[in-house]
Scaffold this active site. Structure first.
Site, PDB file in Angstrom:
ATOM      1  N   THR A  22      -7.530  36.328 -12.256  1.00 16.37           N
ATOM      2  CA  THR A  22      -8.787  35.282 -12.075  1.00 16.37           C
ATOM      3  C   THR A  22      -8.643  34.243 -13.279  1.00 16.37           C
ATOM      4  O   THR A  22      -9.496  33.579 -13.586  1.00 16.37           O
ATOM      5  CB  THR A  22     -10.125  35.976 -12.434  1.00 16.37           C
ATOM      6  OG1 THR A  22      -9.952  36.783 -13.704  1.00 16.37           O
ATOM      7  CG2 THR A  22     -10.339  37.126 -11.347  1.00 16.37           C
ATOM      8  N   ASP A  61      -8.445  41.373 -12.848  1.00 15.93           N
ATOM      9  CA  ASP A  61      -7.787  40.913 -14.255  1.00 15.93           C
ATOM     10  C   ASP A  61      -8.429  39.653 -14.485  1.00 15.93           C
ATOM     11  O   ASP A  61      -8.322  38.783 -13.916  1.00 15.93           O
ATOM     12  CB  ASP A  61      -6.235  40.710 -14.015  1.00 15.93           C
ATOM     13  CG  ASP A  61      -5.894  40.583 -15.393  1.00 15.93           C
ATOM     14  OD1 ASP A  61      -5.706  41.780 -16.062  1.00 15.93           O
ATOM     15  OD2 ASP A  61      -4.991  39.599 -15.563  1.00 15.93           O
ATOM     16  N   TYR A  66      -9.090  33.074 -20.450  1.00 11.31           N
ATOM     17  CA  TYR A  66      -9.079  32.491 -19.181  1.00 11.31           C
ATOM     18  C   TYR A  66     -10.263  31.729 -18.886  1.00 11.31           C
ATOM     19  O   TYR A  66     -11.325  31.685 -17.924  1.00 11.31           O
ATOM     20  CB  TYR A  66      -8.994  33.471 -18.064  1.00 11.31           C
ATOM     21  CG  TYR A  66      -7.813  34.257 -17.847  1.00 11.31           C
ATOM     22  CD1 TYR A  66      -6.724  33.963 -18.751  1.00 11.31           C
ATOM     23  CD2 TYR A  66      -7.623  35.415 -17.222  1.00 11.31           C
ATOM     24  CE1 TYR A  66      -5.448  34.762 -18.705  1.00 11.31           C
ATOM     25  CE2 TYR A  66      -6.741  36.376 -17.289  1.00 11.31           C
ATOM     26  CZ  TYR A  66      -5.309  35.783 -17.821  1.00 11.31           C
ATOM     27  OH  TYR A  66      -4.410  36.527 -17.964  1.00 11.31           O
TER      28      TYR A  66
HETATM   29  N1  LIG Z   1      -1.368  38.698 -19.554  1.00  8.74           N
HETATM   30  C1  LIG Z   1      -0.920  37.636 -19.410  1.00  8.74           C
HETATM   31  O1  LIG Z   1      -0.028  37.124 -20.482  1.00  8.74           O
HETATM   32  C2  LIG Z   1      -0.660  36.978 -18.024  1.00  8.74           C
HETATM   33  C3  LIG Z   1      -0.168  35.722 -18.155  1.00  8.74           C
HETATM   34  C4  LIG Z   1       0.013  35.292 -16.677  1.00  8.74           C
HETATM   35  C5  LIG Z   1      -0.817  35.970 -15.690  1.00  8.74           C
HETATM   36  N2  LIG Z   1      -1.508  36.930 -15.885  1.00  8.74           N
HETATM   37  C6  LIG Z   1      -2.469  37.523 -14.911  1.00  8.74           C
HETATM   38  O2  LIG Z   1      -1.638  37.678 -13.633  1.00  8.74           O
HETATM   39  C7  LIG Z   1      -2.269  36.986 -12.702  1.00  8.74           C
HETATM   40  C8  LIG Z   1      -1.300  36.621 -11.844  1.00  8.74           C
HETATM   41  O3  LIG Z   1      -0.510  35.395 -12.570  1.00  8.74           O
HETATM   42  P1  LIG Z   1      -0.371  33.900 -12.145  1.00  8.74           P
HETATM   43  O4  LIG Z   1      -1.619  33.644 -11.725  1.00  8.74           O
HETATM   44  O5  LIG Z   1       0.269  33.443 -13.333  1.00  8.74           O
HETATM   45  O6  LIG Z   1       0.707  33.856 -11.189  1.00  8.74           O
HETATM   46  P2  LIG Z   1       0.921  34.502  -9.789  1.00  8.74           P
HETATM   47  O7  LIG Z   1       0.115  35.484  -9.326  1.00  8.74           O
HETATM   48  O8  LIG Z   1       2.471  34.700  -9.755  1.00  8.74           O
HETATM   49  O9  LIG Z   1       0.941  33.274  -8.817  1.00  8.74           O
HETATM   50  C9  LIG Z   1      -0.499  32.781  -8.555  1.00  8.74           C
HETATM   51  C10 LIG Z   1      -0.151  31.465  -7.725  1.00  8.74           C
HETATM   52  O10 LIG Z   1       0.337  31.784  -6.503  1.00  8.74           O
HETATM   53  C11 LIG Z   1      -0.283  31.013  -5.364  1.00  8.74           C
HETATM   54  N3  LIG Z   1      -0.588  31.993  -4.117  1.00  8.74           N
HETATM   55  C12 LIG Z   1      -1.023  33.273  -4.224  1.00  8.74           C
HETATM   56  N4  LIG Z   1      -1.072  33.719  -3.050  1.00  8.74           N
HETATM   57  C13 LIG Z   1      -0.158  32.670  -2.090  1.00  8.74           C
HETATM   58  C14 LIG Z   1       0.307  32.805  -0.905  1.00  8.74           C
HETATM   59  N5  LIG Z   1       0.222  33.875  -0.015  1.00  8.74           N
HETATM   60  N6  LIG Z   1       0.824  31.815  -0.412  1.00  8.74           N
HETATM   61  C15 LIG Z   1       1.258  30.845  -1.449  1.00  8.74           C
HETATM   62  N7  LIG Z   1       0.738  30.609  -2.608  1.00  8.74           N
HETATM   63  C16 LIG Z   1      -0.130  31.651  -3.066  1.00  8.74           C
HETATM   64  C17 LIG Z   1      -1.744  30.710  -5.948  1.00  8.74           C
HETATM   65  O11 LIG Z   1      -2.169  29.543  -5.397  1.00  8.74           O
HETATM   66  P3  LIG Z   1      -3.476  29.678  -4.434  1.00  8.74           P
HETATM   67  O12 LIG Z   1      -4.886  29.861  -5.205  1.00  8.74           O
HETATM   68  O13 LIG Z   1      -3.424  28.355  -3.732  1.00  8.74           O
HETATM   69  O14 LIG Z   1      -3.414  30.770  -3.732  1.00  8.74           O
HETATM   70  C18 LIG Z   1      -1.593  30.737  -7.592  1.00  8.74           C
HETATM   71  O15 LIG Z   1      -1.327  29.347  -7.869  1.00  8.74           O
HETATM   72  C19 LIG Z   1      -3.363  35.862 -13.542  1.00  8.74           C
HETATM   73  O16 LIG Z   1      -4.377  35.549 -12.651  1.00  8.74           O
HETATM   74  C20 LIG Z   1      -3.658  36.893 -14.546  1.00  8.74           C
HETATM   75  O17 LIG Z   1      -4.767  37.510 -14.279  1.00  8.74           O
HETATM   76  C21 LIG Z   1      -1.590  37.577 -17.313  1.00  8.74           C
END
Ligand SMILES: NC(=O)c1ccc[n+]([C@@H]2O[C@H](COP(=O)([O-])OP(=O)(O)OC[C@H]3O[C@@H](n4cnc5c(N)ncnc54)[C@H](OP(=O)(O)O)[C@@H]3O)[C@@H](O)[C@H]2O)c1
Length: 261
Positions: A22, A61, A66
């Site tokens: 999120t 999450d 965030y």
């Molecule tokens: N703890 C940490 O240090 C940390 C760091 C990074 C992330 N996180 C957590 O992990 C989560 C995920 O990481 P992230 O957001 O960096 O990366 P991710 O899940 O690898 O990628 C998210 C991106 O992918 C796109 N996406 C998702 N489904 C898709 C699909 N079916 N087709 C095309 N594009 C798609 C989304 O755009 P759309 O909105 O257009 O679908 C978004 O921009 C975060 O939200 C957070 O909760 C934690």
């Protein structure tokens, strides 16, 4: 996806194989996505959460870093708290476009108390150390894990873990916490030893950046990335961030195909 819910290591929690990230509900500054975006309004956010729930997702999450994510979830999940396994974090603060880190016992306790208020809940299911990258020193020397363990004993947290950035930090977290959040995708395989250790220790594994933060290559990348993610038996859940209900549906379909073969 209900039939595929699984234990998060030995934490006693049961999670869906796909979780909802999120970041994009609360923050659009200083993020690494390929395109800029507007934060969704309350109606769109409520629709996204309802879709996730309908698809059998129970894991969500968030983090204090965030932006308004925790506060918005507190509002949006009112009346359905018991349906969700909420994961939040401690240690990173994002203010005026900049991250700042504090893993001290005093900050850790104050941060968890603030998350409880923002999320409008009496206990947070999982709290992860939101590492700056200096994983081992943070986990060993800052007092953050001891403070989280105290909060767990007090019933304010159900499971503790760390979102790590190094192999050594991930290995340490696998040995002394309930869950590790690791980066794991076809372009980033360096943390495989952490997943192997989690399997050996029965520690939960939450995957971040399964889609390389949206830098997906090719039309079949969603399917390919999730097949890769779930090829490691240690993986409990992949936390995928999206604002798009159609993407969420496609991701659930691909996760189910990856797991059921
Ligand atoms: N703890 C940490 O240090 C940390 C760091 C990074 C992330 N996180 C957590 O992990 C989560 C995920 O990481 P992230 O957001 O960096 O990366 P991710 O899940 O690898 O990628 C998210 C991106 O992918 C796109 N996406 C998702 N489904 C898709 C699909 N079916 N087709 C095309 N594009 C798609 C989304 O755009 P759309 O909105 O257009 O679908 C978004 O921009 C975060 O939200 C957070 O909760 C934690």
């Amino acid at each position: 996806m209900h039939a595929l819910h699984r234990p998060l290591g030995r934490s006693g929690l049961t999670v869906s194989p796909l979780g909802l990230g999120t970041v994009k509900l609360g923050r659009n500054q200083g993020v690494k996505y390929p395109q800029g975006f507007e934060l969704p309004d309350d109606r769109a956010a409520a629709h996204l959460l309802a879709t996730a729930r309908e698809l059998g997702i129970n894991l969500i999450d968030t983090a204090p870093a965030y932006g308004s994510s925790e506060e918005r979830l507190g509002q949006l999940l009112a009346g359905q708290r018991q349906h969700w396994v909420i994961c939040s974090k401690v240690g990173e603060e994002f203010e005026n476009g900049q991250s700042r880190f504090d893993f001290s016992p005093a900050h850790t306790r104050a941060s968890v108390e603030r998350s409880l208020q923002r999320l409008r809940t009496e206990a947070i299911d999982i709290v992860l150390v939101h590492s700056s990258g200096d994983d081992v020193a943070i986990l060993r020397d800052s007092g953050v894990l001891e403070t989280l363990a105290d909060l767990k004993r007090e019933g304010k947290i159900r499971a503790i873990g760390a979102s790590t950035k190094t192999v050594d930090g991930g290995l340490l977290a696998a040995q002394c916490t309930d869950a590790v959040m690791v980066t794991w995708n076809p372009q980033h395989t360096a943390e495989k030893p952490v997943l192997d250790e989690c399997l050996a220790q029965h520690c939960g594994v939450l995957v971040k950046k399964a889609f390389a933060s949206g830098h997906l290559s090719g039309p079949d990348a969603v399917r390919q990335n999730l097949a890769f993610v779930f090829s490691h038996p240690a993986v409990s859940s992949a936390i995928v961030g999206t604002l798009n209900p159609d993407h969420l549906r496609a991701n659930v379909e691909a996760a189910v195909a990856a797991i059921t073969g």
